[in-house]
Every structure is written in structure tokens, then in C-alpha cells.
Design a protein around this motif. Structure first.
Motif, PDB file in Angstrom:
ATOM      1  N   MET A  65       4.830   0.033   3.565  1.00 11.88           N
ATOM      2  CA  MET A  65       3.911   0.290   4.675  1.00 11.88           C
ATOM      3  C   MET A  65       4.181   1.664   5.297  1.00 11.88           C
ATOM      4  N   ASN A  66       5.443   2.008   5.446  1.00 13.80           N
ATOM      5  CA  ASN A  66       5.775   3.330   5.986  1.00 13.80           C
ATOM      6  C   ASN A  66       5.351   4.447   5.039  1.00 13.80           C
ATOM      7  N   GLN A  67       5.487   4.226   3.736  1.00 11.53           N
ATOM      8  CA  GLN A  67       5.051   5.220   2.751  1.00 11.53           C
ATOM      9  C   GLN A  67       3.540   5.412   2.812  1.00 11.53           C
ATOM     10  N   LEU A  68       2.806   4.327   3.054  1.00 12.15           N
ATOM     11  CA  LEU A  68       1.347   4.416   3.125  1.00 12.15           C
ATOM     12  C   LEU A  68       0.876   5.315   4.260  1.00 12.15           C
ATOM     13  N   LYS A  69       1.715   5.511   5.263  1.00 14.27           N
ATOM     14  CA  LYS A  69       1.372   6.441   6.347  1.00 14.27           C
ATOM     15  C   LYS A  69       1.262   7.867   5.821  1.00 14.27           C
ATOM     16  N   GLU A  70       1.947   8.145   4.710  1.00  8.96           N
ATOM     17  CA  GLU A  70       1.998   9.488   4.136  1.00  8.96           C
ATOM     18  C   GLU A  70       1.097   9.648   2.915  1.00  8.96           C
ATOM     19  N   GLU A  71       0.427   8.581   2.494  1.00 10.07           N
ATOM     20  CA  GLU A  71      -0.372   8.599   1.269  1.00 10.07           C
ATOM     21  C   GLU A  71      -1.858   8.475   1.582  1.00 10.07           C
ATOM     22  N   ASP A  72      -2.668   8.895   0.635  1.00  8.75           N
ATOM     23  CA  ASP A  72      -4.103   8.671   0.682  1.00  8.75           C
ATOM     24  C   ASP A  72      -4.342   7.307   0.039  1.00  8.75           C
ATOM     25  N   GLU A  73      -4.655   6.312   0.849  1.00  8.77           N
ATOM     26  CA  GLU A  73      -4.829   4.958   0.317  1.00  8.77           C
ATOM     27  C   GLU A  73      -5.895   4.880  -0.762  1.00  8.77           C
ATOM     28  N   SER A  74      -6.881   5.756  -0.703  1.00  5.05           N
ATOM     29  CA  SER A  74      -7.948   5.717  -1.705  1.00  5.05           C
ATOM     30  C   SER A  74      -7.439   6.136  -3.091  1.00  5.05           C
ATOM     31  N   ALA A  75      -6.261   6.748  -3.153  1.00  2.00           N
ATOM     32  CA  ALA A  75      -5.668   7.127  -4.439  1.00  2.00           C
ATOM     33  C   ALA A  75      -4.914   5.966  -5.078  1.00  2.00           C
ATOM     34  N   MET A  76      -4.768   4.858  -4.344  1.00  2.00           N
ATOM     35  CA  MET A  76      -4.018   3.710  -4.836  1.00  2.00           C
ATOM     36  C   MET A  76      -4.933   2.715  -5.534  1.00  2.00           C
ATOM     37  N   ALA A  77      -4.478   2.222  -6.660  1.00  2.00           N
ATOM     38  CA  ALA A  77      -5.225   1.190  -7.390  1.00  2.00           C
ATOM     39  C   ALA A  77      -4.684  -0.193  -7.071  1.00  2.00           C
ATOM     40  N   LEU A  78      -3.357  -0.304  -6.923  1.00  2.00           N
ATOM     41  CA  LEU A  78      -2.733  -1.603  -6.693  1.00  2.00           C
ATOM     42  C   LEU A  78      -1.740  -1.541  -5.543  1.00  2.00           C
ATOM     43  N   PHE A  79      -1.817  -2.543  -4.687  1.00  2.00           N
ATOM     44  CA  PHE A  79      -0.866  -2.750  -3.606  1.00  2.00           C
ATOM     45  C   PHE A  79      -0.211  -4.094  -3.926  1.00  2.00           C
ATOM     46  N   LEU A  80       1.086  -4.087  -4.192  1.00  2.00           N
ATOM     47  CA  LEU A  80       1.762  -5.297  -4.651  1.00  2.00           C
ATOM     48  C   LEU A  80       2.986  -5.606  -3.801  1.00  2.00           C
ATOM     49  N   VAL A  81       3.228  -6.898  -3.601  1.00  2.00           N
ATOM     50  CA  VAL A  81       4.415  -7.350  -2.879  1.00  2.00           C
ATOM     51  C   VAL A  81       5.027  -8.513  -3.639  1.00  2.00           C
ATOM     52  N   ASN A  82       6.329  -8.706  -3.478  1.00  3.12           N
ATOM     53  CA  ASN A  82       6.956  -9.869  -4.083  1.00  3.12           C
ATOM     54  C   ASN A  82       6.608 -11.099  -3.257  1.00  3.12           C
ATOM     55  N   ASP A  83       6.314 -12.177  -3.963  1.00  2.00           N
ATOM     56  CA  ASP A  83       6.058 -13.461  -3.315  1.00  2.00           C
ATOM     57  C   ASP A  83       7.404 -14.050  -2.904  1.00  2.00           C
ATOM     58  N   PHE A  84       7.574 -14.299  -1.607  1.00  2.00           N
ATOM     59  CA  PHE A  84       8.836 -14.825  -1.084  1.00  2.00           C
ATOM     60  C   PHE A  84       9.245 -16.109  -1.799  1.00  2.00           C
ATOM     61  N   ASP A  85       8.276 -16.958  -2.119  1.00  2.00           N
ATOM     62  CA  ASP A  85       8.566 -18.244  -2.761  1.00  2.00           C
ATOM     63  C   ASP A  85       8.796 -18.139  -4.265  1.00  2.00           C
ATOM     64  N   GLN A  86       8.448 -17.019  -4.865  1.00  2.00           N
ATOM     65  CA  GLN A  86       8.657 -16.813  -6.300  1.00  2.00           C
ATOM     66  C   GLN A  86       9.330 -15.454  -6.484  1.00  2.00           C
ATOM     67  N   PRO A  87      10.624 -15.363  -6.155  1.00  2.00           N
ATOM     68  CA  PRO A  87      11.325 -14.077  -6.203  1.00  2.00           C
ATOM     69  C   PRO A  87      11.100 -13.323  -7.513  1.00  2.00           C
ATOM     70  N   GLY A  88      10.781 -12.042  -7.377  1.00  2.00           N
ATOM     71  CA  GLY A  88      10.562 -11.184  -8.535  1.00  2.00           C
ATOM     72  C   GLY A  88       9.130 -11.182  -9.035  1.00  2.00           C
ATOM     73  N   THR A  89       8.263 -11.992  -8.432  1.00  2.00           N
ATOM     74  CA  THR A  89       6.871 -12.066  -8.859  1.00  2.00           C
ATOM     75  C   THR A  89       6.007 -11.214  -7.944  1.00  2.00           C
ATOM     76  N   LEU A  90       5.420 -10.161  -8.506  1.00  2.00           N
ATOM     77  CA  LEU A  90       4.540  -9.289  -7.725  1.00  2.00           C
ATOM     78  C   LEU A  90       3.153  -9.911  -7.619  1.00  2.00           C
ATOM     79  N   VAL A  91       2.599  -9.883  -6.396  1.00  2.00           N
ATOM     80  CA  VAL A  91       1.265 -10.421  -6.144  1.00  2.00           C
ATOM     81  C   VAL A  91       0.449  -9.383  -5.377  1.00  2.00           C
ATOM     82  N   ASP A  92      -0.846  -9.578  -5.334  1.00  2.00           N
ATOM     83  CA  ASP A  92      -1.760  -8.671  -4.652  1.00  2.00           C
ATOM     84  C   ASP A  92      -1.457  -8.649  -3.155  1.00  2.00           C
ATOM     85  N   ALA A  93      -1.025  -7.515  -2.654  1.00  4.96           N
ATOM     86  CA  ALA A  93      -0.662  -7.387  -1.238  1.00  4.96           C
ATOM     87  C   ALA A  93      -1.860  -7.564  -0.324  1.00  4.96           C
ATOM     88  N   THR A  94      -3.044  -7.210  -0.794  1.00  2.00           N
ATOM     89  CA  THR A  94      -4.226  -7.289   0.063  1.00  2.00           C
ATOM     90  C   THR A  94      -4.681  -8.734   0.268  1.00  2.00           C
TER      91      THR A  94
END
Length: 144
Positions: A65-94
Motif C-alpha cells: 500500500m505504501n509503494q502504491l503511493k509512489e506508483e501509477d496504479e494504471s500501470a499495474m495489472a495485478l494486485f495480489l495479497v496472501n490469504d491469511f487462512d491459506q499461507p503462501g496463496t496469493l489472491v486478488d487484492a481488489t
């Protein structure tokens, strides 16, 4: 003939060289793009992938989130976060549900966790306390 082969190889190279997809995080070996801390926590890591296929790994959602303050969000294709309940599994952050609970520490001290499933986030909030947020709401928390 020779120039046709070179052209075909160049086209193939460009089409396969910029694949826009998540990349596995090499936990314990790769550093966070924002704070440089080694990424070891499989419940809180995050990743951005640009439309050109460049990958940025983060040790915590708050670093992304802090990095996004410095980036052009329109240049991003994927925003991903790890699912707390499934450690190591990236899911759609949006589409994720976020929980800020002082009973669940995150690597950078914001107590921020992400859940693929809203029901799981609500259950965790019931057990651990805190407040739930959507993608838009969590972005507002970080003033994006």
C-alpha cells in the motif's frame, strides 16, 4: 528466409518474455521491494505485477500500500495479497477482505491481514477483534 526466422524468434521472445502473471515468492530469500526486509511471513506477503510483467514482492500488505503511493496504479495489472487462512496463496487484492486487529501482528506493525473469503475474515474478527475493510476502504486508510 534468414530474416523471417529472426523475425519469428523476436516475436516469440516478446510474446513469452512479458507474461503478466503472479510469480511464486521465494520466502526467506527475496527482499521486500518497499522496505528491503526479507520476506518470510506467508500470511502477510503481497505482490504487484505491472502490465509489462514486472513483479514487485512485499513482506506485508502495508508495504504494498505504501509503494502504491509512489506508483501509477494504471500501470499495474495485478494486485495480489496472501490469504491469511491459506499461507503462501496469493489472491486478488481488489476482491479480498481486510482485517486490522491488534491481536494479529503483521511484519510492519500495522496489524493488517487479508482474506480471500469474507466469511473467514468475519470469523477471525469475532475471535480476534478488529475492524473489516474492503479494497477501496483499505486504500483510503493508506490515503491512496
Amino acid at each position: 528466409m534468414k530474416s523471417s526466422i529472426i523475425l519469428l524468434l523476436a516475436i516469440f521472445g516478446f510474446s513469452t518474455g512479458c507474461t503478466v502473471s503472479p510469480k511464486p515468492i521465494d520466502y526467506g530469500h527475496v527482499g521486500c521491494h518497499y522496505c528491503s526486509m526479507t520476506i518470510v511471513d506467508k500470511q502477510h506477503a503481497a505482490q504487484l505485477v505491472t502490465k509489462k510483467g514486472k513483479v514487485f514482492n512485499f513482506d506485508a500488505v502495508e508495504c504494498m500500500m505504501n509503494q502504491l503511493k509512489e506508483e501509477d496504479e494504471s500501470a499495474m495489472a495485478l494486485f495480489l495479497v496472501n490469504d491469511f487462512d491459506q499461507p503462501g496463496t496469493l489472491v486478488d487484492a481488489t476482491a479480498a477482505t481486510y482485517l486490522i486487529s491488534e491481536n494479529i501482528p503483521s511484519p510492519m506493525g500495522e496489524y493488517l491481514s487479508a482474506f480471500k473469503n469474507e466469511k473467514a475474515a468475519k470469523e477471525t474478527m469475532t475471535n480476534q477483534g478488529g475492524k473489516l475493510f474492503t479494497w477501496v476502504e483499505i486504500k483510503n486508510q493508506f490515503k491512496l
